[in-house]
Design a protein around this motif. Sequence first.
Motif, PDB file in Angstrom:
ATOM      1  N   UNK A  27     -38.082  43.462 -12.329  1.00 52.05           N
ATOM      2  CA  UNK A  27     -39.233  42.980 -13.101  1.00 52.05           C
ATOM      3  C   UNK A  27     -39.580  43.925 -14.238  1.00 52.05           C
ATOM      4  N   UNK A  28     -39.596  45.213 -13.947  1.00 53.34           N
ATOM      5  CA  UNK A  28     -39.881  46.193 -14.998  1.00 53.34           C
ATOM      6  C   UNK A  28     -38.762  46.184 -16.040  1.00 53.34           C
ATOM      7  N   UNK A  29     -37.519  46.073 -15.572  1.00 53.80           N
ATOM      8  CA  UNK A  29     -36.390  46.002 -16.495  1.00 53.80           C
ATOM      9  C   UNK A  29     -36.458  44.775 -17.390  1.00 53.80           C
ATOM     10  N   UNK A  32     -39.010  45.375 -20.073  1.00 53.68           N
ATOM     11  CA  UNK A  32     -38.485  46.320 -21.061  1.00 53.68           C
ATOM     12  C   UNK A  32     -37.442  45.655 -21.958  1.00 53.68           C
ATOM     13  N   UNK A  33     -36.502  44.930 -21.356  1.00 53.17           N
ATOM     14  CA  UNK A  33     -35.474  44.218 -22.139  1.00 53.17           C
ATOM     15  C   UNK A  33     -36.119  43.169 -23.041  1.00 53.17           C
ATOM     16  N   UNK A  34     -37.136  42.487 -22.530  1.00 55.60           N
ATOM     17  CA  UNK A  34     -37.849  41.493 -23.326  1.00 55.60           C
ATOM     18  C   UNK A  34     -38.566  42.099 -24.518  1.00 55.60           C
ATOM     19  N   UNK A  59     -29.423  37.788 -19.614  1.00 56.01           N
ATOM     20  CA  UNK A  59     -30.502  38.413 -20.362  1.00 56.01           C
ATOM     21  C   UNK A  59     -29.963  39.390 -21.412  1.00 56.01           C
ATOM     22  N   UNK A  60     -30.329  39.194 -22.667  1.00 53.41           N
ATOM     23  CA  UNK A  60     -29.917  40.183 -23.662  1.00 53.41           C
ATOM     24  C   UNK A  60     -30.573  41.536 -23.375  1.00 53.41           C
ATOM     25  N   UNK A  61     -29.898  42.602 -23.706  1.00 57.63           N
ATOM     26  CA  UNK A  61     -30.396  43.971 -23.563  1.00 57.63           C
ATOM     27  C   UNK A  61     -30.451  44.475 -22.126  1.00 57.63           C
ATOM     28  N   UNK A  62     -29.968  43.700 -21.142  1.00 55.06           N
ATOM     29  CA  UNK A  62     -30.024  44.110 -19.744  1.00 55.06           C
ATOM     30  C   UNK A  62     -28.602  44.109 -19.188  1.00 55.06           C
ATOM     31  N   UNK A  63     -28.106  45.298 -18.836  1.00 51.89           N
ATOM     32  CA  UNK A  63     -26.741  45.464 -18.333  1.00 51.89           C
ATOM     33  C   UNK A  63     -26.784  45.883 -16.871  1.00 51.89           C
TER      34      UNK A  63
END
Length: 180
Positions: A27-29, A32-34, A59-63
């Motif tokens: 959820x925190x990730x 942050x990615x959003x 999700x973009x920006x989330x690896x």
Amino acid sequence: MLEKRLETGLIHIYTGDGKGKTTAAIGQGTRTAGGGYKVLMVQFLKGDDTGELYSIDSMPNFTLKRYAELNSFYPFLSEDKKLAVKEKIQHALKDLTEVIENQEYNMIILDEIMAVLYNEIMPIEDVVSLLKKKPDHMEMILTGRNAPEDLVNMADYVTEMKMIKHPYEKGIYARKGIES
């Protein structure tokens, strides 16, 4: 190098015997990615195919990277398999050190790192060293039961999930889309 930086990067720990540690970290990730920041989630000792993996993947920006995927508990593995797990964890440590030094992500989530420590797969000094290398603008989240006091003392946020009641006690196992 990152285009966008967090103003201040802190350390979070989600621990305890209750459900929701990984979910809270994700959820925190997601938040942050959003916000346009780059997130890396490293999962240790998890091999199950769970719903959040598909969400993160889209999700973009989330690896997401998984190391030492298991479908059994570590203590029940053969000595050969335990050795293979330790080698994969050492590889993960090397990769994480490079990622932190290269400042490739704004947030790094170490999911189930406490299980790695609890099972003595990696010494706590290695995790402490990683946290000390964290740049001031990088956020780090550590999850898992049995958070050692040394890590709790280093953290800025510590949340303990406490089980009061769980459907497992009634014989209801992990349900697709809810617990897995």
